[in-house]
Design a protein around this motif. Structure first.
Motif, PDB file in Angstrom:
ATOM      1  N   SER A   7      -0.814   4.250   2.436  1.00  0.00           N
ATOM      2  CA  SER A   7       0.048   5.339   1.990  1.00  0.00           C
ATOM      3  C   SER A   7       1.391   5.123   2.679  1.00  0.00           C
ATOM      4  CB  SER A   7      -0.538   6.693   2.403  1.00  0.00           C
ATOM      5  OG  SER A   7      -0.590   6.784   3.831  1.00  0.00           O
ATOM      6  N   LYS A   8       2.427   5.900   2.273  1.00  0.00           N
ATOM      7  CA  LYS A   8       3.741   5.740   2.895  1.00  0.00           C
ATOM      8  C   LYS A   8       3.661   6.013   4.391  1.00  0.00           C
ATOM      9  CE  LYS A   8       8.468   7.531   2.958  1.00  0.00           C
ATOM     10  NZ  LYS A   8       9.434   8.482   2.371  1.00  0.00           N
ATOM     11  N   GLU A 166      -5.119   1.828   8.687  1.00  0.00           N
ATOM     12  CA  GLU A 166      -4.350   3.058   8.454  1.00  0.00           C
ATOM     13  C   GLU A 166      -4.988   4.244   9.143  1.00  0.00           C
ATOM     14  OE1 GLU A 166      -3.276   6.049   4.773  1.00  0.00           O
ATOM     15  OE2 GLU A 166      -2.706   3.949   4.573  1.00  0.00           O
ATOM     16  N   SER A 235       2.746  -5.506   4.078  1.00  0.00           N
ATOM     17  CA  SER A 235       3.517  -5.158   2.883  1.00  0.00           C
ATOM     18  C   SER A 235       2.746  -5.416   1.596  1.00  0.00           C
ATOM     19  CB  SER A 235       4.836  -5.936   2.867  1.00  0.00           C
ATOM     20  OG  SER A 235       5.646  -5.566   3.965  1.00  0.00           O
ATOM     21  N   LEU A 238       1.122  -2.275   0.604  1.00  0.00           N
ATOM     22  CA  LEU A 238       2.036  -1.136   0.564  1.00  0.00           C
ATOM     23  C   LEU A 238       2.117  -0.577  -0.849  1.00  0.00           C
ATOM     24  CD1 LEU A 238       4.183   0.624   1.955  1.00  0.00           C
ATOM     25  CD2 LEU A 238       5.848  -1.190   1.522  1.00  0.00           C
ATOM     26  N   ASP A 239       1.980   0.728  -0.953  1.00  0.00           N
ATOM     27  CA  ASP A 239       2.049   1.397  -2.250  1.00  0.00           C
ATOM     28  C   ASP A 239       3.426   1.169  -2.884  1.00  0.00           C
ATOM     29  OD1 ASP A 239       2.644   3.917  -4.032  1.00  0.00           O
ATOM     30  OD2 ASP A 239       0.473   3.861  -3.772  1.00  0.00           O
ATOM     31  N   LYS A 241       5.261   2.981  -4.632  1.00  0.00           N
ATOM     32  CA  LYS A 241       6.161   4.132  -4.639  1.00  0.00           C
ATOM     33  C   LYS A 241       6.903   4.305  -3.310  1.00  0.00           C
ATOM     34  CE  LYS A 241       3.183   6.635  -7.899  1.00  0.00           C
ATOM     35  NZ  LYS A 241       2.315   7.835  -8.086  1.00  0.00           N
ATOM     36  N   THR A 242       6.546   3.517  -2.309  1.00  0.00           N
ATOM     37  CA  THR A 242       7.144   3.670  -0.983  1.00  0.00           C
ATOM     38  C   THR A 242       8.595   3.185  -0.979  1.00  0.00           C
ATOM     39  OG1 THR A 242       4.982   3.310   0.044  1.00  0.00           O
ATOM     40  CG2 THR A 242       6.915   3.072   1.462  1.00  0.00           C
ATOM     41  N   ASN A 243       9.479   3.974  -0.386  1.00  0.00           N
ATOM     42  CA  ASN A 243      10.881   3.579  -0.232  1.00  0.00           C
ATOM     43  C   ASN A 243      10.972   2.582   0.921  1.00  0.00           C
ATOM     44  OD1 ASN A 243      13.668   3.505   0.697  1.00  0.00           O
ATOM     45  ND2 ASN A 243      14.031   5.286  -0.621  1.00  0.00           N
ATOM     46  N   SER A 247      11.659   3.690   4.988  1.00  0.00           N
ATOM     47  CA  SER A 247      10.462   3.467   5.799  1.00  0.00           C
ATOM     48  C   SER A 247      10.768   2.546   6.980  1.00  0.00           C
ATOM     49  CB  SER A 247       9.345   2.840   4.945  1.00  0.00           C
ATOM     50  OG  SER A 247       8.940   3.721   3.924  1.00  0.00           O
ATOM     51  N   TYR A 414      16.553   0.582  -3.604  1.00  0.00           N
ATOM     52  CA  TYR A 414      16.460   1.347  -2.350  1.00  0.00           C
ATOM     53  C   TYR A 414      17.724   1.224  -1.501  1.00  0.00           C
ATOM     54  CZ  TYR A 414      11.563   0.920  -3.715  1.00  0.00           C
ATOM     55  OH  TYR A 414      10.373   0.934  -4.406  1.00  0.00           O
TER      56      TYR A 414
END
Length: 446
Positions: A7-8, A166, A235, A238-239, A241-243, A247, A414
C-alpha cells in the motif's frame, strides 16, 4: 500478484524502515554536532536531494518499469548489451555482506535490551569492560543473540511483501516513533536538553570545512538505502496509484526527523552527566547504559525503551538488505519463497557467525585478513567499495543506457517537466561524480 503489493503507507514505512538503521542512534547525531549543527543538516539535505534522492528515483524507475528483480531489470531495460548489464545485478550481494555483520550488531542490541531489565553498570570503566568481554570472549552469548536477530527478520521475510515486510513495518515503525516520542518528552524535562538542542540545531558555519562537505555527502548517500537494489525490489510491489514523487520526499523527511530526535535524546543524557558526544559505537553500548543507571528504576525503563527502539530500527533495515537476492532467486530460478530465503539465510548465517567469531580472542588471528578482522573486512568491502559502486552503476545505467521516454512516462505525471529535467541532470552529471568522490575518499582513508 496484486494481493502482494505494498500500500502507499506500507511502501513509505518500509523504505523509511530500510533507511533508518542503527547508525541513526550514534553516527548521524555525532556527525551533525561535530560538523556545524544545523548548518551541516542543511548541507546534508542538499546532498540527500542531489545524490541520494537522484539514485533513489533511478532505482525506483528500474523496479517499476521492469517489474523484475535487479538482474533482470538491468537485462530487460538495456536497449543493447542486456546480458552484459545483467552482471550489474551483483549489487544485490552487497546487501547480504552488510546484513551479515549488521545482524551481529543487532544481536548486541538485543542483549543490551535484556540487560536493561537488570542492574545497569554504574561506571564507564565497568560498562566498557563488560562490553569488551562480551564481544571478545562470550562465544555462546554472541552466537545466541546473533541467532535471535537472524531468526526474527528471516521469519518476517518468509511471510512475503504484504504479510511480512509491510505488516512488520506498519507495526514496528509507528511503535519506534512512539518510543522515541516518549523518550523525547522525558528528556525535555532534563537540564541537558537545551545543550543537546544547541549542539544539534544551532548552526555554526565556521565548522563547514571540506571534510564536513565529504561527511555530509557520504551520509546523504548511505542513509538513503540506495545502491543494493532494495528500492528497485520494493518498487516492483508498489501499487500503481502511489505518487512516486511525494512518497520519496516523505522518506527523506522522516529519516531526517528520526535521526535528529534520536540525537536530541542521546545527547540530552550525554550532556546531563558531562560525558563526551564523540564516542561512536561506544556511546550506545558503553556510555548510555551508565547514564541510564543514574536514574534508578526509571533508567531501566528508558534503557529498555531505547534499545528496543534500536532493535526495531535494525530489523527493518536488515530485511531490506536481503530481500533483493531473495526476490532474484524466486524470479530467476522459480524457487519457492521459503527455498530462496533458506539459501540466502544460510549465506548470511555462515558469514555472520564468522563475523562474530572474528571478535573472539581465540579465533581473531585465524579470521584476520590484510590486517582486518573478518567483521571489518565485510564492513570495508560492503560499505566502502560495493555500495558506492552500486550507486554509480545505477546512475550511469538509468542516466545513459535506459530510454529517456520510459522515464518521462513514469515520472512526468508526478514531477512535472521542470523537476524531471533537474533530476535527470543531477542523475547523469552530479550523482556519479559525487559517489565516485565518496568511494575514493573511503578507500584512501581506510
Amino acid at each position: 500478484m496484486a494481493s502482494d503489493k505494498f500500500s502507499k503507507i506500507g511502501f513509505i514505512l518500509s523504505i523509511v524502515g530500510a533507511a533508518i538503521g542503527l547508525g541513526n542512534a550514534w553516527k548521524f547525531p555525532y556527525m551533525v554536532g561535530a560538523n556545524g549543527g544545523s548548518a551541516f543538516v542543511l548541507l546534508y539535505l542538499v546532498f540527500a536531494v542531489a545524490v541520494g534522492l537522484s539514485i533513489f528515483f533511478a532505482e525506483m524507475a528500474m523496479g517499476k518499469i521492469s517489474n523484475a528483480d535487479p538482474v533482470n531489470a538491468f537485462r530487460s531495460l538495456a536497449p543493447k548489451n542486456g546480458k552484459f548489464w545483467g552482471y550489474a545485478g551483483v549489487i544485490m550481494i552487497t546487501g547480504v555482506l552488510v546484513a551479515s555483520f549488521y545482524t551481529v550488531i543487532i544481536g548486541w542490541v538485543i542483549r543490551y535490551s535484556v540487560l536493561s531489565l537488570g542492574e545497569l553498570p554504574q561506571s564507564i570503566a565497568v560498562s566498557g569492560e563488560n562490553f569488551g568481554k562480551f564481544i571478545s570472549s562470550d562465544i555462546s552469548g554472541q552466537i545466541l543473540y546473533f541467532s535471535i536477530a537472524f531468526a526474527a527478520y528471516f521469519f518476517i521475510l518468509s511471510k512475503g511483501i504484504k504479510g511480512g515486510i509491510e505488516r512488520i513495518n506498519l507495526w514496528l515503525l509507528p511503535t519506534l516513533f512512539l518510543l522515541l516520542i516518549f523518550m523525547l518528552i522525558y528528556s525535555m524535562q532534563m537540564g541537558g536538553f537545551s545543550q543537546a538542542a544547541e549542539f544539534l540545531l544551532v548552526p555554526d558555519f565556521s565548522k563547514i570545512t571540506s571534510e564536513a562537505v565529504f561527511v555530509a555527502l557520504g551520509l546523504a548517500f548511505f542513509t538513503m538505502c540506495v545502491g543494493i537494489g532494495a528500492i528497485a525490489t520494493y518498487s516492483v510491489s508498489l501499487d500503481d496509484k502511489t505518487n512516486l514523487f511525494t512518497s520519496s520526499l516523505y522518506v527523506v523527511a522522516l529519516n531526517i526527523i528520526v535521526s535528529v530526535v534520536i540525537g536530541l535524546i542521546v545527547f540530552t543524557f550525554v550532556f546531563e552527566y558531562g560525558e563526551q558526544p564523540s564516542q561512536g559505537v561506544g556511546l550506545a553500548f558503553i556510555s548510555l547504559p551508565t547514564l541510564f543507571a543514574k536514574l534508578g528504576a526509571m533508567g531501566n525503563v528508558l534503557s529498555f525503551t531505547f534499545f528496543t527502539a534500536l532493535i526495531f530500527a535494525g530489523l527493518t533495515s536488515a530485511i531490506s538488505m536481503v530481500e533483493p537476492l531473495v526476490f532474484y532467486l524466486i524470479n530467476e530460478f522459480k524457487i519457492p519463497r521459503l527455498g530462496a530465503i533458506a539459501i540466502v539465510g544460510v549465506c548470511v548465517y555462515c558469514l555472520g557467525t564468522l563475523c562474530a567469531l572474528s571478535n573472539i580472542t581465540e579465533f581473531k588471528d585465524a579470521l584476520t585478513f590484510f590486517g582486518k578482522g573478518f567483521f571489518d573486512v565485510l564492513d570495508y568491502l560492503g560499505s566502502n567499495i560495493m555500495l558506492p559502486l552500486g550507486g554509480i552503476v545505477i546512475a550511469v545505467f538509468v542516466g545513459y543506457a535506459m530510454k529517456r521516454g520510459s522515464l518521462e512516462e513514469l515520472f512526468l505525471p508526478y514531477m512535472g517537466r521542470a523537476v524531471f529535467e533537474i533530476w535527470y541532470f543531477l542523475l547523469r552529471f552530479v550523482a556519479p561524480i559525487c559517489i565516485l568522490a565518496i568511494m575514493i575518499r573511503q578507500i584512501l582513508g581506510s
